[in-house]
Design a protein around this motif. Structure first.
Motif, short mmCIF file in Angstrom:
data_model
loop_
_atom_site.label_atom_id
_atom_site.label_comp_id
_atom_site.label_asym_id
_atom_site.label_seq_id
_atom_site.Cartn_x
_atom_site.Cartn_y
_atom_site.Cartn_z
N ASP A 121 8.68 -3.08 -8.78
CA ASP A 121 8.38 -2.71 -7.39
C ASP A 121 8.90 -3.71 -6.37
OD1 ASP A 121 6.90 -0.36 -7.99
OD2 ASP A 121 5.17 -1.58 -8.55
N ALA A 122 9.47 -4.84 -6.82
CA ALA A 122 9.83 -5.92 -5.89
C ALA A 122 10.84 -5.47 -4.84
CB ALA A 122 10.36 -7.12 -6.67
N ALA A 123 11.91 -4.80 -5.27
CA ALA A 123 12.95 -4.40 -4.32
C ALA A 123 12.39 -3.40 -3.29
CB ALA A 123 14.14 -3.79 -5.07
N ASP A 124 11.59 -2.43 -3.76
CA ASP A 124 11.01 -1.45 -2.84
C ASP A 124 10.06 -2.11 -1.86
OD1 ASP A 124 12.41 0.61 -3.99
OD2 ASP A 124 10.75 1.33 -5.22
N ALA A 125 9.21 -3.02 -2.36
CA ALA A 125 8.25 -3.69 -1.48
C ALA A 125 8.97 -4.52 -0.43
CB ALA A 125 7.31 -4.56 -2.31
N ALA A 126 10.02 -5.24 -0.85
CA ALA A 126 10.78 -6.06 0.11
C ALA A 126 11.44 -5.19 1.17
CB ALA A 126 11.82 -6.88 -0.64
N ARG A 127 12.00 -4.06 0.73
CA ARG A 127 12.67 -3.16 1.68
C ARG A 127 11.66 -2.59 2.68
NH1 ARG A 127 15.39 -0.79 -1.72
NH2 ARG A 127 13.95 0.90 -2.26
N GLU A 128 10.47 -2.16 2.19
CA GLU A 128 9.44 -1.63 3.08
C GLU A 128 8.99 -2.70 4.07
OE1 GLU A 128 8.04 1.26 3.51
OE2 GLU A 128 8.75 2.45 1.81
N TRP A 129 8.79 -3.95 3.57
CA TRP A 129 8.35 -5.03 4.45
C TRP A 129 9.37 -5.27 5.56
CZ3 TRP A 129 10.67 -9.71 5.59
CH2 TRP A 129 9.90 -10.61 6.32
N ALA A 130 10.64 -5.36 5.21
CA ALA A 130 11.68 -5.62 6.21
C ALA A 130 11.71 -4.51 7.27
CB ALA A 130 13.03 -5.75 5.53
N ALA A 131 11.52 -3.26 6.84
CA ALA A 131 11.53 -2.16 7.79
C ALA A 131 10.34 -2.24 8.75
CB ALA A 131 11.52 -0.82 7.05
N LEU A 132 9.20 -2.71 8.24
CA LEU A 132 7.99 -2.78 9.07
C LEU A 132 8.04 -3.91 10.09
CD1 LEU A 132 5.34 -2.08 6.28
CD2 LEU A 132 5.76 -0.64 8.28
N VAL A 133 8.65 -5.05 9.75
CA VAL A 133 8.65 -6.20 10.67
C VAL A 133 9.86 -6.22 11.59
CG1 VAL A 133 7.32 -7.62 9.07
CG2 VAL A 133 9.81 -7.72 9.01
N ARG A 134 10.87 -5.39 11.31
CA ARG A 134 12.08 -5.41 12.13
C ARG A 134 11.78 -4.90 13.53
NH1 ARG A 134 14.94 -2.85 8.89
NH2 ARG A 134 15.97 -4.66 7.90
N THR A 135 12.24 -5.59 14.53
CA THR A 135 12.07 -5.16 15.92
C THR A 135 13.42 -5.20 16.63
OG1 THR A 135 11.63 -7.41 16.71
CG2 THR A 135 9.73 -6.11 16.00
N ASP A 136 13.50 -4.47 17.74
CA ASP A 136 14.75 -4.46 18.50
C ASP A 136 14.94 -5.75 19.29
OD1 ASP A 136 15.34 -1.90 17.62
OD2 ASP A 136 14.29 -0.94 19.29
N ALA A 137 13.82 -6.37 19.68
CA ALA A 137 13.91 -7.54 20.56
C ALA A 137 14.11 -8.84 19.79
CB ALA A 137 12.64 -7.63 21.41
N GLY A 138 13.35 -9.03 18.70
CA GLY A 138 13.36 -10.31 18.01
C GLY A 138 14.51 -10.44 17.02
N PRO A 139 14.61 -11.63 16.40
CA PRO A 139 15.66 -11.84 15.38
C PRO A 139 15.37 -10.99 14.15
CG PRO A 139 14.13 -13.69 15.43
CD PRO A 139 13.78 -12.82 16.61
N ALA B 291 0.83 -1.21 0.00
CA ALA B 291 0.00 0.00 0.00
C ALA B 291 0.86 1.25 0.00
CB ALA B 291 -0.93 -0.01 1.22
N ARG B 292 1.96 1.21 0.76
CA ARG B 292 2.83 2.39 0.83
C ARG B 292 3.41 2.77 -0.52
NH1 ARG B 292 6.55 2.55 6.31
NH2 ARG B 292 4.85 2.74 7.81
N ILE B 293 3.79 1.76 -1.30
CA ILE B 293 4.42 2.06 -2.59
C ILE B 293 3.40 2.05 -3.73
CG2 ILE B 293 6.59 1.07 -1.80
CD1 ILE B 293 6.07 -1.31 -3.62
N GLY B 294 2.13 1.77 -3.40
CA GLY B 294 1.09 1.79 -4.42
C GLY B 294 1.21 0.69 -5.44
N ALA B 295 1.59 -0.51 -5.01
CA ALA B 295 1.80 -1.62 -5.94
C ALA B 295 0.70 -2.66 -5.79
CB ALA B 295 3.16 -2.28 -5.67
#
Length: 532
Positions: free
Chosen positions: A364-382, A329-333
């Motif tokens: 859009d694949a690289a942008d979508a993957a990068r956005e996804w990784a940023a959204l699921v990344r947490t300080d506590a988990g792997p 949704a963020r990248i409109g894909a």
């Protein structure tokens, strides 16, 4: 609505001539009006073509120069001077004053009534207004399609590109849900401006609209509300106050976004299942190729469209699936998505754990993957891991899915955040869309830098590499075959690593070298080997 002064000179039926101020022919005319006053400036609003026969024009040169100064100061676009009535020609001192200021003076011949000039301007303005309306309608249609195909991100992207500004949507808590342009420091700056303006103005109620002007330009913030609940805010930033058509687009975007954010959860769940089922059927070949378009067109995709898959692994699979939807949704894909969540994968494979696979347009694949990784990344988990497949037609997406999972497996095994299958060298050639490519191409993918080096320097890197690998990395035996000291061989192998970007202490890289050397032999002309 406006037109350049110079446009009037192209209307041959008017017979106008630029008598002075040609440097200002790009000034914009908003209207044309006949004014026979010695000081028309108080009645000007800016952008007028002032038409006069000079009936009230002073006889002395200095007042005539002041007349031009008042016109220019009042914002007139140009002066149209009718000759043949009170003046047989335009006074030279008036022309000199206009030339100094860059104010165009158009000579209107006696045969051309002022009404004809006014009509020409009015017709052009009417045409421009009609074109603007038609363009606005096209933008609205495009925005509606974007809402259906790409949700919040598609609407925001269409609004920004249609108005030439920056746009973003923020949640009631201030989180950026979508922005255009993406990955741009200006978007972060706009989010800060919006937060500051909301904190300063504290708008009451659910529905509101705020405007602000500062050194950054013009800002409009409009609430997004449906069913008496505010779901967020839409902001549009432009260098100057937007035109009425742009404001109309902003209102249209706000309505679409409010509806999109208000969609019931059960409708979203049904849509999610549809996307996952379609992806599984495409991956398993369960859809008639001729019928693919009928199923994917409503989601903004086409059967012959070039797409790419990415596979992501995160500890929390359910939040990972939601993050994938938000990333698209963020990248409109437009997208297809399947969250394995410990179940059978989209290609019918075994248990995938916390894996999420997404198919989007290839660009859009690289942008979508990068956005996804940023959204699921947490300080506590792997940390999350991502694998990206090569581009393929949507009808043949199974190959890209397998590649994405292969790349994801490599990313997890090697502890890398992301691996793109297209960058895997020999593996990409052997197992990618071009599977079955010639042996020469396989060899070239790895060995071309060494071939170029040996050819330019009469070197023996290829022969040395071949000997080293055939002797299983035994320095003394390989050096003896090549006829050099083992230290010289070590130097050559370091050079091989530098030129190819591969490591000889890596089993995978050694395998690539072995496959490439064998392929070079297979692809060599008859009667000689690739290393001869």
């Amino acid at each position: 609505m406006a037109m350049p002064v110079g446009w009037l000179l192209t209307r041959s039926h008017l017979g106008l001539r630029a008598a002075a101020g040609r440097a200002g022919l790009d000034r914009e005319v908003h209207w044309a009006h006949a004014i026979e006053l010695d000081d028309p400036a108080p009645w000007l609003t800016g952008g007028e073509l002032v038409l006069t026969t000079g009936l009230r024009l002073p006889a002395d040169p200095e007042p005539r120069r002041e007349y031009i100064a008042r016109l220019d100061g009042g914002g007139a676009a140009a002066l149209g001077f009718g000759v043949g009535l009170s003046h047989p020609a335009i006074p030279a001192d008036l022309l000199d004053a206009a030339e100094e200021r860059g104010l165009p003076v158009l000579e209107v011949p006696l045969a051309t009534p002022f009404a004809a000039v006014t009509r020409a301007v009015a017709d052009r303005l009417a045409d421009e207004r009609m074109r603007e309306i038609q363009q606005t309608v096209r933008h609205q249609e495009r925005m509606a399609r974007a809402a259906i195909e790409s949700g919040v991100g598609g609407v925001v992207r269409t609004l920004a590109r249609s108005t030439g500004g920056q746009a973003l949507v923020v949640s009631p808590g201030g989180a950026v849900l979508a922005a255009e342009p993406r990955d741009d420091p200006r978007s972060a700056g706009l989010a800060g401006r919006v937060a500051a303006e909301l904190a300063r103005r504290r708008p009451p109620g659910v529905r509101f609209a705020l405007t602000a002007d500062d050194e950054h330009g013009h800002l409009i913030v409009q609430s997004l509300a449906a069913a008496s609940v505010r779901r967020g805010c839409l902001a549009l930033a432009t260098p100057r106050a937007p035109a009425p058509a742009d404001r109309l687009l902003l209102s249209h975007a706000a309505s679409l976004l409010a509806l999109e954010l208000e969609r019931p959860r059960d409708a979203r769940a049904v849509e999610r299942r549809v996307r996952a089922t379609l992806l599984r059927l495409l991956a398993e070949g369960g859809l008639d190729p001729a019928a693919v378009d009928a199923h994917v067109l409503p989601l903004g995709l086409r059967g012959d469209q070039r797409v790419a898959a990415f596979a992501g692994y995160a500890a929390d699979a359910r939040s990972a699936a939601a993050a994938a939807e938000e990333a698209c949704a963020r990248i409109g894909a437009p997208y297809l998505l399947d969250a394995a969540d410990g179940a059978r994968g989209a290609d019918g494979g075994a248990d995938r754990g916390g894996e999420t696979v997404v198919v989007v347009p290839a660009g859009d694949a690289a942008d979508a993957a990068r956005e996804w990784a940023a959204l699921v990344r947490t300080d506590a988990g792997p940390p999350p891991h991502v694998g990206i497949g090569a581009a393929a037609a949507l009808r043949d997406v199974a190959a890209s899915l397998r590649q994405a999972r292969f790349a994801l497996r490599m990313a997890r095994d090697e502890g890398r955040p992301s691996v793109d299958f297209a960058e895997l060298g020999v593996f990409s050639l052997l197992f990618g869309e071009r599977a079955g490519v010639s042996a020469a191409a396989v060899a070239a993918a790895v060995l071309d830098p060494l071939v170029a080096h040996d050819g330019a320097r009469n070197g023996e890197l290829l022969a040395s590499l071949d000997a080293f690998l055939r002797h299983n990395g035994t320095w003394e035996a390989a050096a003896a075959e090549v006829g050099v000291h083992r230290h010289t061989l070590r130097h050559r192998m370091r050079r091989v690593e530098e030129l190819t970007g591969r490591r000889l202490d890596s089993a995978r890289d050694r395998a690539e070298f072995l496959i490439a050397l064998a392929a070079r032999d297979v692809g060599a002309p008859p009667g000689r080997t690739g290393r001869s």
